[in-house]
Design a protein around this motif. Sequence first.
Motif, PDB file in Angstrom:
ATOM      1  N   PHE A 137       0.834  -1.203   0.000  1.00  0.00           N
ATOM      2  CA  PHE A 137       0.000   0.000   0.000  1.00  0.00           C
ATOM      3  C   PHE A 137       0.866   1.251   0.000  1.00  0.00           C
ATOM      4  N   LEU A 138       1.865   1.305   0.883  1.00  0.00           N
ATOM      5  CA  LEU A 138       2.710   2.487   0.958  1.00  0.00           C
ATOM      6  C   LEU A 138       3.523   2.682  -0.319  1.00  0.00           C
ATOM      7  N   VAL A 139       3.982   1.583  -0.909  1.00  0.00           N
ATOM      8  CA  VAL A 139       4.732   1.691  -2.157  1.00  0.00           C
ATOM      9  C   VAL A 139       3.834   2.228  -3.276  1.00  0.00           C
ATOM     10  N   ALA A 140       2.586   1.749  -3.333  1.00  0.00           N
ATOM     11  CA  ALA A 140       1.649   2.243  -4.343  1.00  0.00           C
ATOM     12  C   ALA A 140       1.377   3.731  -4.143  1.00  0.00           C
ATOM     13  N   LEU A 141       1.222   4.127  -2.899  1.00  0.00           N
ATOM     14  CA  LEU A 141       1.005   5.549  -2.590  1.00  0.00           C
ATOM     15  C   LEU A 141       2.228   6.371  -2.990  1.00  0.00           C
ATOM     16  N   LYS A 142       3.403   5.877  -2.653  1.00  0.00           N
ATOM     17  CA  LYS A 142       4.648   6.559  -2.985  1.00  0.00           C
ATOM     18  C   LYS A 142       4.777   6.741  -4.498  1.00  0.00           C
ATOM     19  N   ASN A 143       4.492   5.687  -5.257  1.00  0.00           N
ATOM     20  CA  ASN A 143       4.611   5.764  -6.714  1.00  0.00           C
ATOM     21  C   ASN A 143       3.653   6.792  -7.308  1.00  0.00           C
ATOM     22  N   ALA A 144       2.422   6.850  -6.771  1.00  0.00           N
ATOM     23  CA  ALA A 144       1.437   7.804  -7.282  1.00  0.00           C
ATOM     24  C   ALA A 144       1.844   9.239  -6.980  1.00  0.00           C
ATOM     25  N   ILE A 145       2.375   9.469  -5.790  1.00  0.00           N
ATOM     26  CA  ILE A 145       2.771  10.824  -5.414  1.00  0.00           C
ATOM     27  C   ILE A 145       4.002  11.270  -6.200  1.00  0.00           C
ATOM     28  N   GLU A 146       4.885  10.342  -6.477  1.00  0.00           N
ATOM     29  CA  GLU A 146       6.105  10.718  -7.189  1.00  0.00           C
ATOM     30  C   GLU A 146       5.885  10.887  -8.694  1.00  0.00           C
ATOM     31  N   ASP A 147       4.690  10.495  -9.204  1.00  0.00           N
ATOM     32  CA  ASP A 147       4.342  10.719 -10.609  1.00  0.00           C
ATOM     33  C   ASP A 147       2.865  11.114 -10.691  1.00  0.00           C
ATOM     34  N   PRO A 148       2.523  12.328 -10.233  1.00  0.00           N
ATOM     35  CA  PRO A 148       1.115  12.686 -10.047  1.00  0.00           C
ATOM     36  C   PRO A 148       0.426  13.326 -11.243  1.00  0.00           C
ATOM     37  N   THR A 149       1.174  13.827 -12.205  1.00  0.00           N
ATOM     38  CA  THR A 149       0.574  14.692 -13.227  1.00  0.00           C
ATOM     39  C   THR A 149      -0.534  14.004 -13.995  1.00  0.00           C
ATOM     40  N   ARG A 150      -0.262  12.818 -14.526  1.00  0.00           N
ATOM     41  CA  ARG A 150      -1.264  12.146 -15.369  1.00  0.00           C
ATOM     42  C   ARG A 150      -2.436  11.603 -14.569  1.00  0.00           C
ATOM     43  N   LEU A 151      -2.201  11.302 -13.295  1.00  0.00           N
ATOM     44  CA  LEU A 151      -3.207  10.589 -12.503  1.00  0.00           C
ATOM     45  C   LEU A 151      -4.048  11.511 -11.621  1.00  0.00           C
ATOM     46  N   LEU A 152      -3.484  12.616 -11.181  1.00  0.00           N
ATOM     47  CA  LEU A 152      -4.117  13.333 -10.077  1.00  0.00           C
ATOM     48  C   LEU A 152      -4.593  14.739 -10.389  1.00  0.00           C
ATOM     49  N   ILE A 153      -4.085  15.386 -11.411  1.00  0.00           N
ATOM     50  CA  ILE A 153      -4.492  16.765 -11.669  1.00  0.00           C
ATOM     51  C   ILE A 153      -5.760  16.794 -12.501  1.00  0.00           C
ATOM     52  N   ASP A 154      -6.801  17.390 -11.943  1.00  0.00           N
ATOM     53  CA  ASP A 154      -8.107  17.426 -12.605  1.00  0.00           C
ATOM     54  C   ASP A 154      -8.193  18.642 -13.519  1.00  0.00           C
ATOM     55  N   LEU A 155      -7.486  18.589 -14.639  1.00  0.00           N
ATOM     56  CA  LEU A 155      -7.475  19.703 -15.576  1.00  0.00           C
ATOM     57  C   LEU A 155      -7.754  19.186 -16.981  1.00  0.00           C
TER      58      LEU A 155
END
Length: 399
Positions: free
Chosen positions: A381-399
Motif C-alpha cells: 500500500f505504501l509503495v503504491a502511494l509513494k509511486n502515485a505521489i512521485e508521478d502525479p501529473t497524469r493521474l491526479l491533476i483534474d485539468l
Amino acid sequence: MAEVKVPTLGESITEATVGEWLKAPGEPVALDEAIASLETDKVSVEVNAPVAGVMGQQLVAVGDTVNVGAVIATIEEGAGAAAAPAAAAPAAASAPAAAPAGDVEAAALSPSVRRAVLEHGVDPSTIQGTGKDGRITKEDVVAAAQGKAAPAPAPAAAAPAAAPAGARREERVRMTRLRQTIAARLKEAQNTAAMLTTFNDVDMTAVMEARAKYKDLFEKKHGVRLGFMGFFVKAACQALKDLPAVNASIDGDEIVYHDYADISVAVSAPQGLVVPVIRDAQDMSVATIEKTIGDFGKRAKDGTLKMEEMKGGTFTISNGGVFGSLMSTPIINPPQSAVLGLHRIEERPVVRDGQVVVRPMMYLALSYDHRLIDGREAVTFLVALKNAIEDPTRLLIDL
C-alpha cells in the motif's frame, strides 16, 4: 412559561454535558436564539429558545450531564415578561447575572467567540465588545489579535495578586466530554487491535512542481487552492482499490470489505481532534476533495460540524506535518483497520542515478491492524502511494 428541552443530538447519542449558559436569568431572549451550549461526544450543540421572551430559571448547572428531552431551563414568554424577575434554580446558583454593557468579564461568550479566543490566544477581559449589550463578537477577537482594536482596560480589582517568587501552581480542569471520548477510543484501539506501523518516504519533487505549475489554472477553474492533501486522498483511494484489506474492518468473526472509500480526515479543533468523513472520495476530483477538506477545516474551528459528518469512514489520513511532525505512529480509528500519517516536508540528501542530490522528502507512516492486514499488504500500500505521489501529473491533476 415555556420549557427549554435538550434537543435530539443524533443517532445513538442520548446525553450531553452543559458547556455554558449563553443567557442569564432576566435577559431578553429572541425566538431561536442560542441560550446554552452542550458538549457531546463529538461536537458542541447549541440549544435555541423555543419562544421569545425573558430567560427564566436555569434548572441545571455548567458541567451537569443531561439526557435528550430533559428540561434544562424556562423562558417567560412575551415582551411583558421582562417585568417579572426570574428566579435562578439552586443548581444554577453560580450562574452569572446579566452583564452590563461593556462588562466583558461578566458577559457570556458564545461558542464561536470562545473558539476564536482559544485560536488567537487573546484575553477576553481586555477586549471591548461591540455586540449587543457590550458582548464580544468573533470580529472583536480577530481585531484584537491583529492589534486593530484598543483593548479595554481591565478593572483594577480584577487583577490577581502577584504570586511569590518561586511559587508552584497547579490547576485542575475537568476534561470535556469530547476529550474523554477521544481518550477512551484511542485506548480501545490499543487494547483491541494488533497494531503495527510501517514506514516509507516519498520524494515530493513532482507534486511540488506540478502544484507550482498548475496552481493558478487550478484555482481559476475550480475556485479553490491546490494543496497536498488532494493528491494524497486521491492516491490513497487508488491504493485502497488495489488493496481492499486496508479499506476493510472486522465485525465479530467477519471481515467487512467496502467497494467505496470514505476517507476520514483528522482535523484539529479548539476542543480536540475531530475526524469528519469525505464520503465516496473515490469518485471525487482533486478539486472537490480540496473544497471538502477546506470546508471541514473551517467548520471545525467554528464548531459547526454536524455529527453525521463524523460517522463512518473506512480509512483515515492524519497530517501531523502541519504542526512540524517529522515522524509518528498514528493510532487506528476504530472500527477502521488502518490510518495513514503524513509528516513535514524537509530537504534531505538522497541518491539519484548514482549521485547524491537534495530532495524535498516526507516520511509516510501506516498503522494497521495486523489481525486483518498482513505486512506485505501494508508495505505494498505504501509503495503504491509513494509511486502515485512521485508521478502525479497524469493521474491526479483534474485539468
